[in-house]
Scaffold this active site. Structure first.
Site, mmCIF file in Angstrom:
data_model
loop_
_atom_site.group_PDB
_atom_site.id
_atom_site.type_symbol
_atom_site.label_atom_id
_atom_site.label_comp_id
_atom_site.label_asym_id
_atom_site.label_seq_id
_atom_site.Cartn_x
_atom_site.Cartn_y
_atom_site.Cartn_z
ATOM 1 N N HIS A 116 0.705 -1.400 0.028
ATOM 2 C CA HIS A 116 0.054 0.184 0.072
ATOM 3 C C HIS A 116 0.883 1.287 -0.065
ATOM 4 O O HIS A 116 0.494 2.379 -0.179
ATOM 5 C CB HIS A 116 -0.901 0.139 1.239
ATOM 6 C CG HIS A 116 -2.079 0.965 1.103
ATOM 7 N ND1 HIS A 116 -2.101 2.111 2.029
ATOM 8 C CD2 HIS A 116 -3.090 1.136 0.150
ATOM 9 C CE1 HIS A 116 -3.185 2.814 1.647
ATOM 10 N NE2 HIS A 116 -3.860 2.221 0.756
ATOM 11 N N LYS A 118 3.231 4.290 -1.030
ATOM 12 C CA LYS A 118 3.483 4.983 -2.352
ATOM 13 C C LYS A 118 4.790 5.715 -2.304
ATOM 14 O O LYS A 118 4.990 6.615 -1.475
ATOM 15 C CB LYS A 118 2.476 6.106 -2.506
ATOM 16 C CG LYS A 118 1.070 5.623 -2.855
ATOM 17 C CD LYS A 118 0.309 5.203 -1.778
ATOM 18 C CE LYS A 118 -1.223 4.513 -1.988
ATOM 19 N NZ LYS A 118 -1.676 4.121 -0.751
ATOM 20 N N ASP A 123 17.548 8.369 -8.046
ATOM 21 C CA ASP A 123 19.201 8.264 -7.973
ATOM 22 C C ASP A 123 19.405 8.535 -6.529
ATOM 23 O O ASP A 123 20.629 9.035 -6.393
ATOM 24 C CB ASP A 123 19.578 9.671 -8.868
ATOM 25 C CG ASP A 123 19.532 9.708 -10.248
ATOM 26 O OD1 ASP A 123 19.464 8.669 -10.737
ATOM 27 O OD2 ASP A 123 19.433 10.756 -10.946
ATOM 28 N N HIS A 323 -8.615 11.189 1.033
ATOM 29 C CA HIS A 323 -7.614 10.236 0.650
ATOM 30 C C HIS A 323 -6.339 10.302 1.623
ATOM 31 O O HIS A 323 -5.360 9.569 1.682
ATOM 32 C CB HIS A 323 -7.289 9.763 -0.631
ATOM 33 C CG HIS A 323 -6.597 8.450 -0.675
ATOM 34 N ND1 HIS A 323 -5.306 8.156 -1.147
ATOM 35 C CD2 HIS A 323 -7.300 7.128 -0.998
ATOM 36 C CE1 HIS A 323 -5.085 6.852 -1.297
ATOM 37 N NE2 HIS A 323 -6.259 6.215 -1.199
ATOM 38 N N LYS A 325 -3.452 10.936 4.685
ATOM 39 C CA LYS A 325 -3.091 10.208 5.664
ATOM 40 C C LYS A 325 -1.895 10.795 6.268
ATOM 41 O O LYS A 325 -0.846 10.739 6.121
ATOM 42 C CB LYS A 325 -2.530 9.004 5.439
ATOM 43 C CG LYS A 325 -3.641 7.958 4.498
ATOM 44 C CD LYS A 325 -3.119 8.000 3.111
ATOM 45 C CE LYS A 325 -3.946 7.108 2.304
ATOM 46 N NZ LYS A 325 -5.193 6.677 2.518
ATOM 47 N N ASP A 330 1.195 20.128 17.745
ATOM 48 C CA ASP A 330 1.731 21.445 18.155
ATOM 49 C C ASP A 330 2.630 22.212 17.206
ATOM 50 O O ASP A 330 3.428 22.876 17.798
ATOM 51 C CB ASP A 330 2.684 20.916 19.120
ATOM 52 C CG ASP A 330 1.915 20.299 20.661
ATOM 53 O OD1 ASP A 330 0.545 20.682 20.571
ATOM 54 O OD2 ASP A 330 2.612 19.707 21.602
#
Length: 414
Positions: A116, A118, A123, A323, A325, A330
């Site tokens: 899951h 991404k 390089d 979508h 996450k 603080d």
């Protein structure tokens, strides 16, 4: 102890409209090696431009490795298979379902362990990490065209963290390649190829035994903050991302702001949020407000009651599909990644988050979230929540029970 390494640049990317152009520029500038991992790779619309960039890089001699999930990504269309092959792009599929079984393969709990994360490393110098799939912002595979862009984030980091990400990705590439080669009786050849590429060391857990520890708020601005890559797998790093959240929440003194697409936290994480709210921390959650999947939509709602009772502020995002996450705590601690706060992400899937200590970066992300809340969030009223229709309550509890049953069947505790 985790070391948050100082990065040369940190760039927040909101949505595919910012992410894809930055990603393509980096790939077009690659001279040696592009590593790419994603759950969904859709070669239409925005995804076509990314696929073309990968093919261009391979044609000019750059080593290009693409790893996609066997459930999240459909097989490449034949024309694209030929184009990638002719360009020299190496394309592998993580844990494909057995041929002939179709969706029945998902009845096997081991197949719930998906890729899951991404990630893209160029390089060994720049790493992209976030929640954004190679999928157009205005299109959803299950719902078709969207009236407003999907709400999501990624981060681009230049600095030593990219080399660590490159080694971890190389190791996973070897494992997937070795699995395929073993089935084809070519394991020895695959190992020699892996060694020839210089990818011999295990580094997934390098410097990440305590992912939330930090030397203090970054103060060098967006071009000099501190960052660490936190990976979740089913070997040595089973609880790494949840630990990041719990430790950061435990240290919070003023504000916790979380945006998460699929929010079904386990008991420890729920209690951490409740304790923070009760000690006076302003806890705000921006969660999915539109119906996307039965399980994720309904299973989340039974956990709202205790949070609302403790004073946690919950907003549901309704402009499009949420979508993201991400989190800001603080005003100096932030995380951007692929991990939802639900059992699939925290117990089963391979996930990747970047933890950042930097006031400028955290402030930019906080501003984006506050703008989304003000413009597109619907504040949940505790009284209205407690009086929601009985039919919805039944669906909510059925979904929650099914999710808990699935966790039990998978052999996990949550």
């Amino acid at each position: 102890m985790n070391v948050l390494r100082r990065s040369e640049t940190l760039q927040l990317l909101e949505g595919g409209q910012q992410y894809f152009p930055a990603l393509i520029r980096a790939i077009d500038g690659a001279t040696a090696w592009v590593q790419f991992e994603t759950y969904i790779f859709d070669v239409h619309r925005s995804g076509e431009a990314v696929a073309e960039a990968l093919a261009r890089a391979a044609r000019r001699g750059v080593r290009v490795e693409v790893l996609v999930d066997g459930i999240g990504s459909d097989p490449l269309p034949p024309a694209w298979q030929q184009k990638m092959k002719e360009a020299g792009v190496q394309w592998l599929v993580y844990s494909p379902l057995a041929s002939g079984l179709g969706g029945l393969g998902l009845l096997v709990p081991d197949r719930w362990r998906r890729l899951h994360r991404k990630l893209c490393v160029v390089d060994q110098r720049t790493v992209f990490c976030g929640g954004i799939n190679v999928l157009d912002d205005f299109y959803d595979p299950n719902h078709g065209d969207l009236q407003a862009a999907r709400f999501d984030f990624a981060v681009a980091v230049t600095g030593p963290m990219a080399a660590e990400a490159a080694e971890a990705m190389a190791l996973l590439w070897w494992r997937v390649q070795a699995g395929y080669s073993a089935r084809q009786n070519h394991l020895a050849a695959a190992w020699e190829k892996f060694k020839a590429g210089g990818y011999g060391r295990r580094t997934e857990a390098k410097g990440l035994s305590d992912p939330a520890a930090a030397a203090g708020p970054g103060n060098a601005g967006a071009s000099g903050g501190k960052a660490a890559l936190v990976l979740r797998d089913n070997l040595r790093n089973r609880g790494s991302i949840e630990k990041v959240y719990r430790q950061a929440i435990g240290r919070a003194r003023h504000e916790i702001l979380i945006a998460n697409a699929y929010f079904v936290p386990g008991g420890k994480l729920r209690r951490a949020l409740i304790k923070a709210a009760r000690r006076g921390v302003h806890v705000t959650l921006l969660l999915q407000g539109r119906y996307e999947y039965f399980m994720q939509y309904h299973a989340a709602r039974p956990v709202y009651g205790a949070l609302l009772a403790a004073g946690v502020e919950i907003h549901e995002y309704e402009a499009s599909f949420l979508h993201a996450k991400v989190a800001v705590i603080d005003g100096h601690w932030a995380t951007v990644g692929s991990s939802n706060l639900d059992p699939l992400s925290l117990l089963l899937a391979r996930e990747a988050n970047v933890v950042i200590e930097d006031k400028v970066f955290a402030g930019e992300l906080r501003d984006s979230l506050r703008t989304a809340i003000a413009g597109h969030g619907r504040l949940l009223d505790p009284v209205a929540y407690s009086q929601r229709p009985w039919r919805q309550r039944i669906l909510d509890h059925v979904a929650h029970a099914l999710m808990r049953l699935a966790i039990f069947v998978s052999g996990q505790r949550y």
